[in-house]
Write a protein that holds these residues in place. Structure first.
Motif, mmCIF file in Angstrom:
data_model
loop_
_atom_site.group_PDB
_atom_site.id
_atom_site.type_symbol
_atom_site.label_atom_id
_atom_site.label_comp_id
_atom_site.label_asym_id
_atom_site.label_seq_id
_atom_site.Cartn_x
_atom_site.Cartn_y
_atom_site.Cartn_z
ATOM 1 N N LEU A 169 0.896 -1.137 0.061
ATOM 2 C CA LEU A 169 0.000 0.059 0.144
ATOM 3 C C LEU A 169 0.906 1.203 0.084
ATOM 4 O O LEU A 169 0.389 2.246 -0.620
ATOM 5 N N SER A 170 1.993 1.306 0.783
ATOM 6 C CA SER A 170 2.856 2.311 0.896
ATOM 7 C C SER A 170 3.468 2.491 -0.665
ATOM 8 O O SER A 170 4.017 3.912 -0.876
ATOM 9 N N LYS A 171 3.427 1.780 -1.775
ATOM 10 C CA LYS A 171 4.035 2.031 -2.825
ATOM 11 C C LYS A 171 3.075 2.423 -3.744
ATOM 12 O O LYS A 171 3.503 2.906 -5.013
ATOM 13 N N TYR A 172 1.604 2.865 -3.637
ATOM 14 C CA TYR A 172 0.847 3.491 -4.349
ATOM 15 C C TYR A 172 1.205 4.951 -4.460
ATOM 16 O O TYR A 172 1.805 5.609 -3.658
ATOM 17 N N THR A 173 1.070 5.684 -5.681
ATOM 18 C CA THR A 173 1.276 6.753 -6.142
ATOM 19 C C THR A 173 0.065 7.643 -6.687
ATOM 20 O O THR A 173 -0.873 6.753 -6.715
ATOM 21 N N HIS A 174 0.246 8.829 -6.966
ATOM 22 C CA HIS A 174 -0.983 9.479 -7.396
ATOM 23 C C HIS A 174 -1.391 8.899 -9.033
ATOM 24 O O HIS A 174 -2.367 9.150 -9.236
ATOM 25 N N HIS A 175 -0.287 8.366 -9.447
ATOM 26 C CA HIS A 175 -0.751 7.875 -10.677
ATOM 27 C C HIS A 175 -1.519 6.561 -10.659
ATOM 28 O O HIS A 175 -2.529 6.458 -11.133
ATOM 29 N N HIS A 176 -1.320 5.682 -9.624
ATOM 30 C CA HIS A 176 -2.217 4.698 -9.268
ATOM 31 C C HIS A 176 -3.837 4.918 -8.878
ATOM 32 O O HIS A 176 -4.678 4.570 -9.569
ATOM 33 N N LEU A 177 -3.644 6.195 -8.319
ATOM 34 C CA LEU A 177 -5.193 6.588 -8.031
ATOM 35 C C LEU A 177 -6.007 7.129 -9.090
ATOM 36 O O LEU A 177 -7.197 6.585 -9.263
ATOM 37 N N VAL A 178 -5.163 8.017 -9.828
ATOM 38 C CA VAL A 178 -5.901 8.390 -11.425
ATOM 39 C C VAL A 178 -6.413 7.327 -11.932
ATOM 40 O O VAL A 178 -7.450 7.216 -12.533
ATOM 41 N N VAL A 179 -5.520 6.072 -12.178
ATOM 42 C CA VAL A 179 -5.828 5.117 -13.178
ATOM 43 C C VAL A 179 -7.154 4.614 -12.660
ATOM 44 O O VAL A 179 -8.037 4.052 -13.299
ATOM 45 N N PHE A 180 -7.056 4.227 -11.010
ATOM 46 C CA PHE A 180 -8.233 3.524 -10.555
ATOM 47 C C PHE A 180 -9.592 4.220 -10.800
ATOM 48 O O PHE A 180 -10.263 3.599 -11.105
ATOM 49 N N LEU A 181 -9.364 5.568 -10.332
ATOM 50 C CA LEU A 181 -10.638 6.659 -10.659
ATOM 51 C C LEU A 181 -11.287 6.454 -12.025
ATOM 52 O O LEU A 181 -12.411 6.479 -12.448
ATOM 53 N N GLY A 236 -17.316 11.559 -20.848
ATOM 54 C CA GLY A 236 -16.424 10.463 -20.110
ATOM 55 C C GLY A 236 -15.334 9.855 -21.034
ATOM 56 O O GLY A 236 -14.160 9.903 -20.619
ATOM 57 N N GLY A 237 -15.740 9.666 -22.176
ATOM 58 C CA GLY A 237 -14.839 8.934 -23.354
ATOM 59 C C GLY A 237 -13.745 9.973 -23.650
ATOM 60 O O GLY A 237 -12.707 9.587 -23.776
ATOM 61 N N LEU A 238 -14.175 11.278 -23.882
ATOM 62 C CA LEU A 238 -13.270 12.323 -23.902
ATOM 63 C C LEU A 238 -12.267 12.584 -23.000
ATOM 64 O O LEU A 238 -10.858 12.697 -23.116
ATOM 65 N N ILE A 239 -12.594 12.367 -21.567
ATOM 66 C CA ILE A 239 -11.715 12.564 -20.517
ATOM 67 C C ILE A 239 -10.769 11.365 -20.673
ATOM 68 O O ILE A 239 -9.578 11.477 -20.351
ATOM 69 N N ILE A 240 -11.154 10.307 -20.890
ATOM 70 C CA ILE A 240 -10.303 9.027 -20.957
ATOM 71 C C ILE A 240 -9.412 8.979 -22.043
ATOM 72 O O ILE A 240 -8.196 8.774 -21.939
ATOM 73 N N PHE A 241 -9.599 9.896 -23.215
ATOM 74 C CA PHE A 241 -8.899 9.916 -24.188
ATOM 75 C C PHE A 241 -7.663 10.731 -23.816
ATOM 76 O O PHE A 241 -6.302 10.361 -24.240
ATOM 77 N N PHE A 242 -7.802 11.792 -23.137
ATOM 78 C CA PHE A 242 -6.825 12.644 -22.519
ATOM 79 C C PHE A 242 -6.089 12.393 -21.472
ATOM 80 O O PHE A 242 -5.020 12.995 -21.199
ATOM 81 N N GLY A 243 -6.532 11.676 -20.688
ATOM 82 C CA GLY A 243 -6.186 11.635 -19.245
ATOM 83 C C GLY A 243 -5.622 10.144 -18.749
ATOM 84 O O GLY A 243 -4.756 10.185 -17.860
ATOM 85 N N LEU A 244 -5.930 9.090 -19.561
ATOM 86 C CA LEU A 244 -5.781 7.703 -19.150
ATOM 87 C C LEU A 244 -4.297 7.225 -19.563
ATOM 88 O O LEU A 244 -4.131 7.505 -20.920
ATOM 89 N N VAL A 245 -3.705 6.797 -18.634
ATOM 90 C CA VAL A 245 -2.343 6.247 -19.021
ATOM 91 C C VAL A 245 -2.269 4.819 -18.676
ATOM 92 O O VAL A 245 -2.657 4.274 -17.457
ATOM 93 N N THR A 246 -2.049 3.742 -19.861
ATOM 94 C CA THR A 246 -2.749 2.465 -19.752
ATOM 95 C C THR A 246 -1.523 1.732 -19.151
ATOM 96 O O THR A 246 -1.838 0.396 -18.620
ATOM 97 N N SER A 247 -0.359 2.151 -18.880
ATOM 98 C CA SER A 247 0.607 1.271 -18.179
ATOM 99 C C SER A 247 1.841 2.040 -17.615
ATOM 100 O O SER A 247 1.953 3.272 -17.983
ATOM 101 N N PRO A 248 2.318 1.731 -16.306
ATOM 102 C CA PRO A 248 3.376 2.609 -15.921
ATOM 103 C C PRO A 248 4.324 2.836 -16.706
ATOM 104 O O PRO A 248 5.483 3.735 -16.538
ATOM 105 N N LYS A 249 4.709 1.827 -17.781
ATOM 106 C CA LYS A 249 5.870 1.988 -18.666
ATOM 107 C C LYS A 249 5.777 3.102 -19.419
ATOM 108 O O LYS A 249 6.948 3.875 -19.675
ATOM 109 N N GLU A 250 4.509 3.856 -19.940
ATOM 110 C CA GLU A 250 4.574 5.008 -20.430
ATOM 111 C C GLU A 250 5.031 6.014 -19.670
ATOM 112 O O GLU A 250 5.453 7.275 -20.543
ATOM 113 N N LEU A 251 5.047 5.922 -18.531
ATOM 114 C CA LEU A 251 5.721 7.204 -17.520
ATOM 115 C C LEU A 251 7.149 6.932 -17.017
ATOM 116 O O LEU A 251 7.797 7.551 -16.285
ATOM 117 N N GLY A 252 7.523 5.543 -17.598
ATOM 118 C CA GLY A 252 9.043 5.314 -17.100
ATOM 119 C C GLY A 252 8.899 4.770 -15.721
ATOM 120 O O GLY A 252 10.036 4.833 -14.912
#
Length: 503
Positions: free
Chosen positions: A17-29, A225-241
């Motif tokens: 749980l301590s390894k969660y980042t704000h990226h995890h939260l954004v993807v979850f939501l 909601g579909g437009l928000i997904i297009f501009f906001g969703l990161v599908t994998s941590p690899k995309e952010l390094g």
């Protein structure tokens, strides 16, 4: 008294749980609300069935329409001669939708493992919203009523909506690994129930203006909601390094291999899942996506798919028919029935989260499913005899949702993730969307058949026999998971024997 195994697992989960980042939260939501919006649009249809049936039948069968809407111009060319025929066609539309949805799931799972899932999800959400708008709003505004046209639109809608679940589960699998998966996915899988609640709220709030506005509002929200997904969703941590399953780094520091044990693999033995991702692993060339037949042959996939076919039939029957049942059987107003049906989804939300947490603690999924399904049979029998009292009905409805919606959420999310990340697909990590599509697609086939059967059984035998049918399907779900329970118990026995020899 010290329990070292439980203590180590608890500490491992704490590190996770301590390894969660704000990226995890954004993807979850984002994934949570994207699928919630898809379900909300489906719910808008089930929540206005009575209004649609009234609009499609002659005035002599629907005098209440003139009392509620005296200034409304009636359609002089009704689509059906009576409400029974209209109800049967509504059941046929549910069946058509679920069959096309099932076919689409098998295809979407394969596509999701090969294309950018953000694009696939955005396309599905925006296109489905457009179809919903045409189906419920444009046809009513133009007073265009045509059975063939409705069927064609619902086929297209089912195919488009099928892009959602395999993609969101795969994206979640990229960001959240095995540690705590039952709890995380159990909480996250409440997205469908939250979508049902949202859809019921949106539909009931504008239903007084006409059922077409229920479609208009939910379609507009889903498109946004579909437009928000297009501009906001990161599908994998690899995309952010970022590390691809950084939540397992806590496990990497633990000497207890049991903390890293998966809940489903070929022999249910201990395996290490450190730094593993559903999507491509680190390296120059990405792994090749798993084939459809190969995914079907993975241990547990077919049995869980068949079990889910029976269980989703029951769960989706409540989804499609509960507001209609409350309105017809108890003579409650449609808006009141829509709001009351929310309690089934509330029970499913709590059930999925609690049962997922228990399965994490036990390190086993199928025994938790067995106990819940046995209690589901009892709750179905009790709810079928609910008196004409809204409070009692809501309590029994929530209990039924807990024991049916909970296992349904587990199979479609956490268990699908387990199946897609077992030992046999380690060399081909692009498997989760395909496996999820198979499980959910097979479940949708069962649900599709069930919706037409529900309308036929209700017409010919009555609602009590519909509940007997639900009890039968729940019992068949138990039959299909019994071999999985036996296999898990054998693995526990072998594990104990091995520990004796090594100890």
């Amino acid at each position: 008294m010290d329990f070292p195994g439980i203590t180590r697992r608890a500490s491992a989960r704490g590190g996770f749980l301590s390894k969660y980042t704000h990226h995890h939260l954004v993807v979850f939501l984002l994934t949570f609300f994207s699928y919630a919006l898809l379900h909300a649009s489906r719910k808008s249809f089930s929540n206005v069935k009575v209004s649609i049936s009234n609009q499609w039948t002659p005035s002599r069968f629907n005098t209440s329409v003139f009392i509620l809407e005296p200034n409304k111009t009636w359609n002089n060319n009704p689509l059906f001669p009576d409400t029974d025929s209209a109800t049967l066609f509504l059941g046929l539309l549910d069946t058509i939708f679920l069959f096309s949805y099932a076919v689409g799931l098998f295809i979407s799972g394969i596509i999701g493992d090969r294309l950018n899932m953000r694009w696939v999800l955005t396309f599905g959400m925006c296109s489905s919203a457009t179809v919903m708008f045409v189906f419920g709003t444009v046809t009513e505004w133009l007073h265009f009523y045509n059975k063939v046209f409705y069927c064609l639109l619902w086929i297209v809608n089912g195919l488009l909506q099928s892009t959602g679940w395999p993609c969101v589960v795969a994206v979640m699998g990229n960001w959240f690994g095995k540690a705590g998966r039952g709890f995380v996915f159990g909480l996250w899988s409440a997205c469908a129930s939250v979508g049902n609640i949202l859809g019921a709220f949106l539909a009931s709030s504008v239903l007084k203006y006409g059922y077409e506005y229920a479609f208009l509002v939910t379609a507009a929200v889903q498109f946004a909601g579909g437009l928000i997904i297009f501009f906001g969703l990161v599908t994998s941590p690899k995309e952010l390094g970022l590390p691809e399953t950084c939540e397992n780094e806590a496990d990497a520091g633990s000497s207890d291999e049991d903390a890293n044990r998966p809940l489903i693999n070929e022999d249910n033995e201990v395996e290490d899942e450190r730094n593993y991702s559903v999507q491509a692993a680190d390296g120059a060339s990405p792994p090749e996506a798993i084939g459809f037949l190969q995914a079907c042959c993975l241990p547990g996939v077919l049995l869980y798919s068949l079990a889910y076919a029976c269980l989703k039939l029951v769960n989706y029957s409540f989804f499609f028919w509960l507001p209609f049942y409350l309105s017809i059987n108890f003579k409650w107003k449609e808006a009141e029935a829509d709001q009351l049906s929310i309690w089934y989804d509330i029970g499913g939300i709590i059930g999925g989260t609690v049962q997922g947490l228990i399965s994490d603690m036990l390190q086993k999924r199928s025994p938790v499913l067995l106990v819940s399904l046995l209690l589901a049979i009892v709750s179905l029998f009790g709810y079928s005899r609910s008196p004409n009292n809204k409070v009692i009905n809501a309590v029994l409805m929530a209990i039924t949702g807990f024991f049916i919606g909970g296992p349904s959420n587990m199979i479609s999310s956490a268990i699908s993730a387990d199946l897609g990340r077992q030992e046999m697909v380690r060399g081909s990590s692009e498997a989760l969307a395909t496996v999820t599509g198979i499980v959910d697609g097979t479940g949708s086939v069962g649900a599709a058949i069930g919706q037409f059967l529900v309308s036929v059984i209700q017409r010919d035998l009555g609602w009590m026999w519909v509940f007997y049918f639900f009890i039968l399907m729940t019992s068949l779900t138990i039959v299909f998971i019994i071999p999985l329970i036996v296999r898990e118990m054998r693995s526990v026995r072998w594990g104990r024997r091995s520990s004796r020899f090594t100890g």
